[in-house]
Write a protein that holds these residues in place. Structure first.
Motif, PDB file in Angstrom:
ATOM      1  N   VAL A 250       3.634  11.402  11.752  1.00  0.00           N
ATOM      2  CA  VAL A 250       3.803  11.857  10.741  1.00  0.00           C
ATOM      3  C   VAL A 250       4.295  10.728   9.822  1.00  0.00           C
ATOM      4  O   VAL A 250       5.081   9.796  10.346  1.00  0.00           O
ATOM      5  CB  VAL A 250       4.631  12.629  11.465  1.00  0.00           C
ATOM      6  N   HIS A 251       4.418  10.888   8.504  1.00  0.00           N
ATOM      7  CA  HIS A 251       4.969   9.750   7.320  1.00  0.00           C
ATOM      8  C   HIS A 251       5.286  10.675   6.329  1.00  0.00           C
ATOM      9  O   HIS A 251       4.917  11.283   5.566  1.00  0.00           O
ATOM     10  CB  HIS A 251       3.831   8.850   7.181  1.00  0.00           C
ATOM     11  N   GLY A 252       5.762   9.843   5.840  1.00  0.00           N
ATOM     12  CA  GLY A 252       6.382  10.731   4.051  1.00  0.00           C
ATOM     13  C   GLY A 252       6.066   9.691   2.762  1.00  0.00           C
ATOM     14  O   GLY A 252       5.781   8.274   3.656  1.00  0.00           O
ATOM     15  N   GLY A 253       6.373   9.482   1.940  1.00  0.00           N
ATOM     16  CA  GLY A 253       5.670   8.606   1.389  1.00  0.00           C
ATOM     17  C   GLY A 253       6.268   9.432  -0.475  1.00  0.00           C
ATOM     18  O   GLY A 253       6.605  10.105  -0.760  1.00  0.00           O
ATOM     19  N   ARG A 254       6.824   7.953  -1.557  1.00  0.00           N
ATOM     20  CA  ARG A 254       7.272   8.163  -2.057  1.00  0.00           C
ATOM     21  C   ARG A 254       6.149   6.620  -3.507  1.00  0.00           C
ATOM     22  O   ARG A 254       6.387   6.158  -2.930  1.00  0.00           O
ATOM     23  CB  ARG A 254       8.050   7.827  -2.669  1.00  0.00           C
ATOM     24  N   ALA A 255       5.890   7.260  -4.623  1.00  0.00           N
ATOM     25  CA  ALA A 255       5.186   6.850  -4.934  1.00  0.00           C
ATOM     26  C   ALA A 255       5.355   6.613  -7.082  1.00  0.00           C
ATOM     27  O   ALA A 255       6.579   7.904  -7.303  1.00  0.00           O
ATOM     28  CB  ALA A 255       3.600   6.905  -5.402  1.00  0.00           C
ATOM     29  N   THR A 256       5.850   5.408  -7.464  1.00  0.00           N
ATOM     30  CA  THR A 256       6.520   5.406  -7.925  1.00  0.00           C
ATOM     31  C   THR A 256       5.484   5.597  -9.425  1.00  0.00           C
ATOM     32  O   THR A 256       4.168   5.762  -9.467  1.00  0.00           O
ATOM     33  CB  THR A 256       7.170   3.908  -8.803  1.00  0.00           C
ATOM     34  N   ALA A 257       6.076   6.050 -11.089  1.00  0.00           N
ATOM     35  CA  ALA A 257       4.868   6.968 -12.162  1.00  0.00           C
ATOM     36  C   ALA A 257       4.861   5.463 -12.976  1.00  0.00           C
ATOM     37  O   ALA A 257       4.468   4.348 -12.539  1.00  0.00           O
ATOM     38  CB  ALA A 257       6.863   7.351 -12.940  1.00  0.00           C
ATOM     39  N   GLY A 258       3.040   6.396 -13.011  1.00  0.00           N
ATOM     40  CA  GLY A 258       2.178   5.345 -13.348  1.00  0.00           C
ATOM     41  C   GLY A 258       1.289   4.644 -13.062  1.00  0.00           C
ATOM     42  O   GLY A 258       0.333   4.043 -12.814  1.00  0.00           O
ATOM     43  N   ALA A 259       2.004   4.474 -11.131  1.00  0.00           N
ATOM     44  CA  ALA A 259       1.117   3.948 -10.687  1.00  0.00           C
ATOM     45  C   ALA A 259      -0.522   4.229 -10.273  1.00  0.00           C
ATOM     46  O   ALA A 259      -0.659   5.539 -10.308  1.00  0.00           O
ATOM     47  CB  ALA A 259       2.024   3.684  -9.462  1.00  0.00           C
ATOM     48  N   GLU A 260      -0.994   3.131 -10.486  1.00  0.00           N
ATOM     49  CA  GLU A 260      -2.993   3.677  -9.531  1.00  0.00           C
ATOM     50  C   GLU A 260      -3.045   4.006  -8.177  1.00  0.00           C
ATOM     51  O   GLU A 260      -2.752   2.990  -7.533  1.00  0.00           O
ATOM     52  CB  GLU A 260      -3.184   2.429 -11.008  1.00  0.00           C
ATOM     53  N   PHE A 261      -3.183   5.327  -7.845  1.00  0.00           N
ATOM     54  CA  PHE A 261      -2.205   5.163  -6.543  1.00  0.00           C
ATOM     55  C   PHE A 261      -3.841   5.248  -5.705  1.00  0.00           C
ATOM     56  O   PHE A 261      -4.338   6.809  -6.155  1.00  0.00           O
ATOM     57  CB  PHE A 261      -1.840   6.383  -6.246  1.00  0.00           C
ATOM     58  N   HIS A 262      -4.568   4.274  -4.873  1.00  0.00           N
ATOM     59  CA  HIS A 262      -5.511   4.752  -4.395  1.00  0.00           C
ATOM     60  C   HIS A 262      -5.105   5.232  -3.021  1.00  0.00           C
ATOM     61  O   HIS A 262      -4.608   4.742  -2.098  1.00  0.00           O
ATOM     62  CB  HIS A 262      -6.409   3.462  -4.333  1.00  0.00           C
ATOM     63  N   ASP A 263      -6.192   5.850  -2.025  1.00  0.00           N
ATOM     64  CA  ASP A 263      -6.343   6.091  -1.206  1.00  0.00           C
ATOM     65  C   ASP A 263      -7.649   6.347   0.037  1.00  0.00           C
ATOM     66  O   ASP A 263      -8.683   6.282  -0.894  1.00  0.00           O
ATOM     67  CB  ASP A 263      -5.296   6.982  -0.475  1.00  0.00           C
ATOM     68  N   ALA A 264      -8.112   5.921   0.769  1.00  0.00           N
ATOM     69  CA  ALA A 264      -8.825   5.850   1.657  1.00  0.00           C
ATOM     70  C   ALA A 264      -8.954   6.608   3.466  1.00  0.00           C
ATOM     71  O   ALA A 264      -8.386   6.357   3.591  1.00  0.00           O
ATOM     72  CB  ALA A 264      -9.946   4.464   2.002  1.00  0.00           C
ATOM     73  N   PHE A 265      -9.977   7.594   3.295  1.00  0.00           N
ATOM     74  CA  PHE A 265      -9.723   8.518   4.685  1.00  0.00           C
ATOM     75  C   PHE A 265     -10.575   8.056   5.749  1.00  0.00           C
ATOM     76  O   PHE A 265     -12.259   7.834   5.270  1.00  0.00           O
ATOM     77  CB  PHE A 265      -9.560   9.724   4.585  1.00  0.00           C
ATOM     78  N   PHE A 266     -10.596   7.091   6.840  1.00  0.00           N
ATOM     79  CA  PHE A 266     -11.234   7.068   7.692  1.00  0.00           C
ATOM     80  C   PHE A 266     -11.715   8.050   9.362  1.00  0.00           C
ATOM     81  O   PHE A 266     -10.526   8.232   9.799  1.00  0.00           O
ATOM     82  CB  PHE A 266     -11.061   5.489   8.464  1.00  0.00           C
ATOM     83  N   ALA A 267     -12.966   8.353   9.499  1.00  0.00           N
ATOM     84  CA  ALA A 267     -13.098   9.080  11.121  1.00  0.00           C
ATOM     85  C   ALA A 267     -12.693   8.405  12.166  1.00  0.00           C
ATOM     86  O   ALA A 267     -13.279   7.252  11.796  1.00  0.00           O
ATOM     87  CB  ALA A 267     -14.506  10.217  10.617  1.00  0.00           C
ATOM     88  N   PRO A 268     -11.963   9.204  12.381  1.00  0.00           N
ATOM     89  CA  PRO A 268     -11.477   8.333  13.569  1.00  0.00           C
ATOM     90  C   PRO A 268     -12.441   7.561  14.987  1.00  0.00           C
ATOM     91  O   PRO A 268     -12.727   6.553  15.076  1.00  0.00           O
ATOM     92  CB  PRO A 268     -10.520   8.807  14.260  1.00  0.00           C
ATOM     93  N   ASP A 269     -13.170   8.952  14.607  1.00  0.00           N
ATOM     94  CA  ASP A 269     -14.672   7.891  15.866  1.00  0.00           C
ATOM     95  C   ASP A 269     -15.951   7.746  15.425  1.00  0.00           C
ATOM     96  O   ASP A 269     -17.037   7.152  15.547  1.00  0.00           O
ATOM     97  CB  ASP A 269     -15.342   9.977  16.497  1.00  0.00           C
ATOM     98  N   ARG A 270     -15.202   7.126  14.067  1.00  0.00           N
ATOM     99  CA  ARG A 270     -16.647   6.445  13.359  1.00  0.00           C
ATOM    100  C   ARG A 270     -16.213   4.901  12.967  1.00  0.00           C
ATOM    101  O   ARG A 270     -16.424   4.409  11.695  1.00  0.00           O
ATOM    102  CB  ARG A 270     -17.537   7.031  12.180  1.00  0.00           C
ATOM    103  N   THR A 271     -14.805   4.748  13.124  1.00  0.00           N
ATOM    104  CA  THR A 271     -13.733   3.600  13.351  1.00  0.00           C
ATOM    105  C   THR A 271     -14.334   2.505  14.592  1.00  0.00           C
ATOM    106  O   THR A 271     -13.340   3.072  14.949  1.00  0.00           O
ATOM    107  CB  THR A 271     -13.231   4.011  12.569  1.00  0.00           C
ATOM    108  N   PRO A 272     -14.923   1.048  13.790  1.00  0.00           N
ATOM    109  CA  PRO A 272     -14.425   0.478  15.372  1.00  0.00           C
ATOM    110  C   PRO A 272     -13.524  -0.201  15.476  1.00  0.00           C
ATOM    111  O   PRO A 272     -13.436  -1.205  16.043  1.00  0.00           O
ATOM    112  CB  PRO A 272     -15.958  -0.470  14.880  1.00  0.00           C
ATOM    113  N   PHE A 273     -12.052  -0.219  15.670  1.00  0.00           N
ATOM    114  CA  PHE A 273     -11.551  -0.812  15.621  1.00  0.00           C
ATOM    115  C   PHE A 273     -10.028   0.702  15.343  1.00  0.00           C
ATOM    116  O   PHE A 273     -10.213   1.415  14.798  1.00  0.00           O
ATOM    117  CB  PHE A 273     -10.255  -1.764  14.651  1.00  0.00           C
TER     118      PHE A 273
END
Length: 291
Positions: free
Chosen positions: A93-116
């Motif tokens: 569980v987490h919350g977040g806050r981004a500043t205005a105009g920031a270029e916000f990137h995200d990537a999601f990783f499938a747990p069963d296919r992530t080797p670490f």
């Protein structure tokens, strides 16, 4: 002075800026259900944006360009600036806050296919190669073989950053009021003795409580907190003099010296570095402890 943040105060986070858009959770990309290990994308929030506490069934990696991201995870506050990302394990569980105009990137990783498995949030070194690969994976026209090749390289190059910059919150009722006051107004210059008188305890009690819960003295913890806030203000384009005034420093030179003690470099050098990395800065907390 810096723009005043006169919005609602949140426990364990900075005062919410006026005009902030609050969202319930970070939306998963449309392709997240596809049979791939990594799904990436980006967006540019036009106004300050906050995400209420939530969790994802997938691992998440977030990073920003042209701004900062602050994330609250239990009793820690992470500040993510350029050159670094934040890995959030699935289910945390987490919350977040981004500043205005920031270029916000995200990537999601499938747990069963992530080797670490990173079982806790970690700062990740966002090297140019890693960013390029994840940008490549944000395309929707990649065939399965091309996507698999790129994912394999991501898994090879994705590594924790040498700088794990998190602010430990006390979580002690004897001193939580101090922490909340400073999060609300980092320029609050009340001394240890003044706080002791106000709370009706000894200054040694406050010192021991900060040391026990955060590993830092009161003065060191306040210095660390101010640097977290400085990263946000500087990334939004405020100059050093404005930031130093906003954080309660009498002179810009005092702010620069404090920033250097924590980060190992000056504010100007930090933000002039092309990829935002800090060279040989391994542990800002140890720098504060030894200052």
């Amino acid at each position: 002075m810096a723009r005043s943040s006169r919005g609602e105060a949140r426990p364990g986070m900075w005062r919410r800026e006026a005009g902030t858009v609050v969202r319930r959770a970070m939306a998963l990309p449309e392709q997240a259900g596809a049979p791939s290990a990594i799904v990436a994308g980006f967006r540019v929030p036009r106004v300050p944006t906050e995400w209420s506490p939530h969790a994802h069934p997938l691992h998440e990696l977030v990073w920003v360009r042209g701004g900062t991201l602050t994330s609250r995870v239990e009793d820690r506050v992470f500040t993510v600036s350029e050159g670094h990302g934040l890995w959030m394990p699935a289910g945390v569980v987490h919350g977040g806050r981004a500043t205005a105009g920031a270029e916000f990137h995200d990537a999601f990783f499938a747990p069963d296919r992530t080797p670490f498995a990173f079982t806790e949030p970690k700062a990740i070194a966002m090297t140019p190669l890693l960013e390029s690969l994840l940008t490549h994976l944000s395309r929707t026209d990649l065939d399965e073989a091309a996507r698999a090749r790129a994912e394999a390289v991501v898994f090879d190059v994705l590594e924790p950053s040498e700088r794990q910059f998190a602010l430990q919150l006390p979580g002690d009722p004897r001193i939580d009021v101090i922490a909340e006051a400073l999060l609300d107004d980092p320029a609050d210059c009340r001394s240890l003795e003044e706080w002791a008188r106000q709370l009706g305890v000894s200054d040694r009690t406050i010192t021991r409580a900060f040391r026990h819960t955060t590993g830092l003295s009161f003065a060191q913890w306040r210095q660390m907190l101010r640097v977290h806030r400085a990263l946000m203000l500087l990334s939004e384009g405020f100059d050093v003099m404005t930031v130093s005034e906003a954080l309660g420093y009498a002179q810009p030179s005092s702010f620069i010296a404090a920033f250097r003690r924590v980060m190992g470099t000056t504010p100007g050098a930090f933000f002039d570095t092309a990829d935002g990395t800090l060279g040989n800065v391994r542990n800002p907390v140890s720098r504060v402890q030894n200052s």
